[in-house]
Design a protein around this motif. Structure first.
Motif, mmCIF file in Angstrom:
data_model
loop_
_atom_site.group_PDB
_atom_site.id
_atom_site.type_symbol
_atom_site.label_atom_id
_atom_site.label_comp_id
_atom_site.label_asym_id
_atom_site.label_seq_id
_atom_site.Cartn_x
_atom_site.Cartn_y
_atom_site.Cartn_z
ATOM 1 N N ALA A 50 0.820 -1.207 0.000
ATOM 2 C CA ALA A 50 0.000 0.000 0.000
ATOM 3 C C ALA A 50 0.857 1.261 0.000
ATOM 4 O O ALA A 50 0.568 2.231 -0.713
ATOM 5 N N VAL A 51 1.938 1.253 0.790
ATOM 6 C CA VAL A 51 2.846 2.410 0.842
ATOM 7 C C VAL A 51 3.451 2.683 -0.535
ATOM 8 O O VAL A 51 3.539 3.841 -0.962
ATOM 9 N N VAL A 52 3.857 1.633 -1.228
ATOM 10 C CA VAL A 52 4.451 1.815 -2.561
ATOM 11 C C VAL A 52 3.428 2.431 -3.514
ATOM 12 O O VAL A 52 3.755 3.334 -4.299
ATOM 13 N N GLY A 53 2.182 1.987 -3.460
ATOM 14 C CA GLY A 53 1.146 2.567 -4.311
ATOM 15 C C GLY A 53 0.911 4.036 -4.010
ATOM 16 O O GLY A 53 0.839 4.873 -4.912
ATOM 17 N N ILE A 54 0.819 4.365 -2.738
ATOM 18 C CA ILE A 54 0.622 5.760 -2.328
ATOM 19 C C ILE A 54 1.801 6.616 -2.773
ATOM 20 O O ILE A 54 1.624 7.707 -3.330
ATOM 21 N N THR A 55 3.005 6.119 -2.550
ATOM 22 C CA THR A 55 4.211 6.868 -2.917
ATOM 23 C C THR A 55 4.282 7.098 -4.424
ATOM 24 O O THR A 55 4.615 8.201 -4.870
ATOM 25 N N LEU A 56 3.953 6.086 -5.205
ATOM 26 C CA LEU A 56 3.971 6.261 -6.661
ATOM 27 C C LEU A 56 2.933 7.284 -7.101
ATOM 28 O O LEU A 56 3.220 8.138 -7.946
ATOM 29 N N PRO A 105 -10.971 -5.667 9.107
ATOM 30 C CA PRO A 105 -10.021 -6.290 10.026
ATOM 31 C C PRO A 105 -10.527 -7.625 10.576
ATOM 32 O O PRO A 105 -9.738 -8.492 10.906
ATOM 33 N N ALA A 106 -11.847 -7.795 10.688
ATOM 34 C CA ALA A 106 -12.369 -9.052 11.205
ATOM 35 C C ALA A 106 -12.162 -10.199 10.215
ATOM 36 O O ALA A 106 -12.101 -11.346 10.600
ATOM 37 N N ARG A 107 -12.092 -9.869 8.947
ATOM 38 C CA ARG A 107 -11.890 -10.884 7.906
ATOM 39 C C ARG A 107 -10.740 -10.468 7.012
ATOM 40 O O ARG A 107 -10.950 -10.082 5.868
ATOM 41 N N PRO A 108 -9.505 -10.501 7.496
ATOM 42 C CA PRO A 108 -8.395 -10.087 6.640
ATOM 43 C C PRO A 108 -8.261 -11.014 5.444
ATOM 44 O O PRO A 108 -8.452 -12.218 5.547
ATOM 45 N N ALA A 109 -7.951 -10.421 4.316
ATOM 46 C CA ALA A 109 -7.775 -11.191 3.092
ATOM 47 C C ALA A 109 -6.469 -11.976 3.162
ATOM 48 O O ALA A 109 -5.522 -11.563 3.815
ATOM 49 N N PRO A 110 -6.411 -13.124 2.507
ATOM 50 C CA PRO A 110 -5.163 -13.886 2.508
ATOM 51 C C PRO A 110 -4.044 -13.116 1.815
ATOM 52 O O PRO A 110 -4.296 -12.326 0.913
ATOM 53 N N GLN A 111 -2.809 -13.345 2.278
ATOM 54 C CA GLN A 111 -1.662 -12.662 1.695
ATOM 55 C C GLN A 111 -1.245 -13.352 0.400
ATOM 56 O O GLN A 111 -0.499 -14.314 0.407
ATOM 57 N N THR A 112 -1.759 -12.868 -0.668
ATOM 58 C CA THR A 112 -1.399 -13.390 -1.972
ATOM 59 C C THR A 112 -0.836 -12.261 -2.805
ATOM 60 O O THR A 112 -0.980 -11.083 -2.463
ATOM 61 N N ARG A 113 -0.231 -12.635 -3.903
ATOM 62 C CA ARG A 113 0.306 -11.623 -4.814
ATOM 63 C C ARG A 113 -0.827 -10.733 -5.336
ATOM 64 O O ARG A 113 -0.666 -9.526 -5.451
ATOM 65 N N ASP A 114 -1.982 -11.338 -5.621
ATOM 66 C CA ASP A 114 -3.118 -10.554 -6.111
ATOM 67 C C ASP A 114 -3.594 -9.558 -5.058
ATOM 68 O O ASP A 114 -3.964 -8.436 -5.391
ATOM 69 N N ARG A 115 -3.599 -9.951 -3.801
ATOM 70 C CA ARG A 115 -4.035 -9.050 -2.737
ATOM 71 C C ARG A 115 -3.050 -7.891 -2.580
ATOM 72 O O ARG A 115 -3.459 -6.748 -2.422
ATOM 73 N N ARG A 116 -1.772 -8.193 -2.622
ATOM 74 C CA ARG A 116 -0.775 -7.104 -2.528
ATOM 75 C C ARG A 116 -0.905 -6.169 -3.730
ATOM 76 O O ARG A 116 -0.796 -4.960 -3.583
ATOM 77 N N ARG A 117 -1.142 -6.726 -4.907
ATOM 78 C CA ARG A 117 -1.344 -5.893 -6.100
ATOM 79 C C ARG A 117 -2.588 -5.018 -5.931
ATOM 80 O O ARG A 117 -2.574 -3.840 -6.279
ATOM 81 N N ALA A 118 -3.649 -5.580 -5.371
ATOM 82 C CA ALA A 118 -4.874 -4.796 -5.150
ATOM 83 C C ALA A 118 -4.619 -3.655 -4.163
ATOM 84 O O ALA A 118 -5.111 -2.529 -4.369
ATOM 85 N N LEU A 119 -3.857 -3.910 -3.109
ATOM 86 C CA LEU A 119 -3.537 -2.844 -2.148
ATOM 87 C C LEU A 119 -2.663 -1.772 -2.783
ATOM 88 O O LEU A 119 -2.855 -0.576 -2.550
#
Length: 156
Positions: A50-56, A105-119
């Motif tokens: 998320a930080v990388v997306g915001i920074t870009l 926060p009650a249902r965090p998404a799994p840590q996948t490449r797609d989830r990181r890309r979405a963030l």
């Protein structure tokens, strides 16, 4: 080294400009709240994506301002209004998503490449459609540009 001494930005004002940017960015706001929520609920790698997306997103606004976006917005205010209304639409979409309760926060998404890309994409989109970020760079950056350098974009 010639670009730094002969470029559009006076080297003597780079540190004050960076200090102003850091002070603005460290001020708590929606980005920080969202980043804290993402990091606490989904972990460090999600927060970093998320930080990388915001920074870009913020970097793209800075580059656009450096290359003459201020003149374009002054000549065509509809561009700023389009960005502003796209940002309003994005906020409504975020509100709808929060109301539906997806990815909280009650249902965090799994840590996948797609989830990181979405963030990453959410952070990028949120800042590209953020009229405050646009206005900050469009208003602040020209004050640090050399007046004798001329416009970054050619005039007609």
């Amino acid at each position: 080294m010639g670009f730094l001494t002969n470029g559009p930005v006076d080297p003597g004002v780079i540190l004050p400009f960076l200090a102003a940017v850091v002070l603005i960015e460290l001020t708590p706001g929606p980005n920080m709240g969202w980043l804290a929520r993402v990091s606490l609920s989904q972990g460090r790698t999600a927060g970093l994506a998320a930080v990388v997306g915001i920074t870009l997103g913020l970097t793209l606004w800075m580059l656009a301002a450096a290359f003459g976006l201020t003149e374009i917005v002054l000549a065509w205010p509809a561009l700023y209004q389009a960005i502003r209304w796209a940002g309003v639409g994005f906020l409504f979409w975020l509100a709808w998503e929060a109301w539906k309760g997806e990815g909280g926060p009650a249902r965090p998404a799994p840590q996948t490449r797609d989830r990181r890309r979405a963030l990453f994409l959410r952070g990028l989109t949120a800042n590209l459609l953020n009229p405050k970020a646009a206005l900050f760079y469009i208003a602040l950056l020209p004050g640090f540009m050399r007046q004798d350098y001329g416009p970054a974009l050619p005039r007609r």
